[in-house]
Design a protein around this motif. Structure first.
Motif, PDB file in Angstrom:
ATOM      1  N   GLU A  56     -97.907 -40.663  -6.111  1.00  0.00           N
ATOM      2  CA  GLU A  56     -96.476 -40.828  -5.106  1.00  0.00           C
ATOM      3  C   GLU A  56     -95.820 -41.372  -5.616  1.00  0.00           C
ATOM      4  O   GLU A  56     -94.452 -41.065  -6.039  1.00  0.00           O
ATOM      5  CB  GLU A  56     -96.379 -40.509  -4.018  1.00  0.00           C
ATOM      6  CG  GLU A  56     -97.193 -39.918  -2.930  1.00  0.00           C
ATOM      7  CD  GLU A  56     -97.121 -38.099  -3.004  1.00  0.00           C
ATOM      8  OE1 GLU A  56     -95.873 -38.479  -3.080  1.00  0.00           O
ATOM      9  OE2 GLU A  56     -97.909 -37.260  -3.084  1.00  0.00           O
ATOM     10  N   THR A  57     -96.343 -42.060  -6.629  1.00  0.00           N
ATOM     11  CA  THR A  57     -94.555 -43.329  -7.144  1.00  0.00           C
ATOM     12  C   THR A  57     -95.095 -43.921  -8.975  1.00  0.00           C
ATOM     13  O   THR A  57     -96.050 -44.044  -9.382  1.00  0.00           O
ATOM     14  CB  THR A  57     -95.079 -45.441  -6.273  1.00  0.00           C
ATOM     15  OG1 THR A  57     -94.958 -45.393  -5.041  1.00  0.00           O
ATOM     16  CG2 THR A  57     -94.234 -46.036  -7.119  1.00  0.00           C
ATOM     17  N   THR A  59     -92.417 -43.461 -12.008  1.00  0.00           N
ATOM     18  CA  THR A  59     -90.676 -43.276 -12.778  1.00  0.00           C
ATOM     19  C   THR A  59     -90.446 -42.493 -13.942  1.00  0.00           C
ATOM     20  O   THR A  59     -92.009 -42.212 -14.678  1.00  0.00           O
ATOM     21  CB  THR A  59     -90.057 -44.847 -13.663  1.00  0.00           C
ATOM     22  OG1 THR A  59     -90.880 -44.901 -14.528  1.00  0.00           O
ATOM     23  CG2 THR A  59     -90.092 -45.036 -12.427  1.00  0.00           C
ATOM     24  N   ALA A  82     -96.296 -45.817 -14.837  1.00  0.00           N
ATOM     25  CA  ALA A  82     -97.086 -46.005 -13.395  1.00  0.00           C
ATOM     26  C   ALA A  82     -97.550 -46.999 -12.524  1.00  0.00           C
ATOM     27  O   ALA A  82     -98.400 -47.516 -13.893  1.00  0.00           O
ATOM     28  CB  ALA A  82     -97.644 -44.605 -12.452  1.00  0.00           C
ATOM     29  N   ASP A  86    -100.427 -48.318  -7.143  1.00  0.00           N
ATOM     30  CA  ASP A  86    -100.006 -47.393  -6.316  1.00  0.00           C
ATOM     31  C   ASP A  86    -100.354 -46.020  -6.524  1.00  0.00           C
ATOM     32  O   ASP A  86    -100.229 -44.846  -6.219  1.00  0.00           O
ATOM     33  CB  ASP A  86     -98.532 -46.765  -6.707  1.00  0.00           C
ATOM     34  CG  ASP A  86     -97.721 -47.821  -7.130  1.00  0.00           C
ATOM     35  OD1 ASP A  86     -98.086 -48.672  -5.996  1.00  0.00           O
ATOM     36  OD2 ASP A  86     -96.657 -48.014  -7.212  1.00  0.00           O
TER      37      ASP A  86
END
Length: 115
Positions: A56-57, A59, A82, A86
């Protein structure tokens, strides 16, 4: 024995996450180099692939940011980063916490041949 089991689950998830990020970077870059593609198209493809793996997290970085300004054969780079903490399936990530991974792909921009 239990610690080895937990460690193998976490390292297996880490290896899976690395493959997902690499594939998402390749797919995003393939879209980015096409004529008339936009950053939104690239980010949509990346989001779909990465979210389907339960990450989900992350960039995303696309260079150049304005794909329309890229001339034919110029490099287009897509990077996805990532943190392993996470991506873990475990409630508390012990083995890979503090580490991050960045997947990237560079391809030449396609376009019309100059006449």
């Amino acid at each position: 024995m239990f610690v080895l089991l937990i460690a193998s689950v976490e390292f297996g998830r880490g290896m899976m996450a690395v493959q997902v990020l690499e594939e998402a970077a390749r797919c995003g870059c393939r879209i980015a180099v096409l004529k008339n593609s936009s950053s939104e198209d690239v980010e949509s493809e990346i989001d779909q692939l990465v979210h389907s793996a339960g990450i989900e997290t992350f960039t995303t970085q696309i260079e150049p940011m304005d794909l329309d300004s890229a001339i034919q054969w110029s490099p287009v780079t897509v990077r996805i980063s990532a943190d392993f903490s996470d991506m873990s399936w475990l409630p508390m990530s012990h083995f890979l916490s503090g580490y991050s991974y960045t997947a990237s792909c560079i391809l030449p921009r396609e376009g019309d041949l100059e006449k």
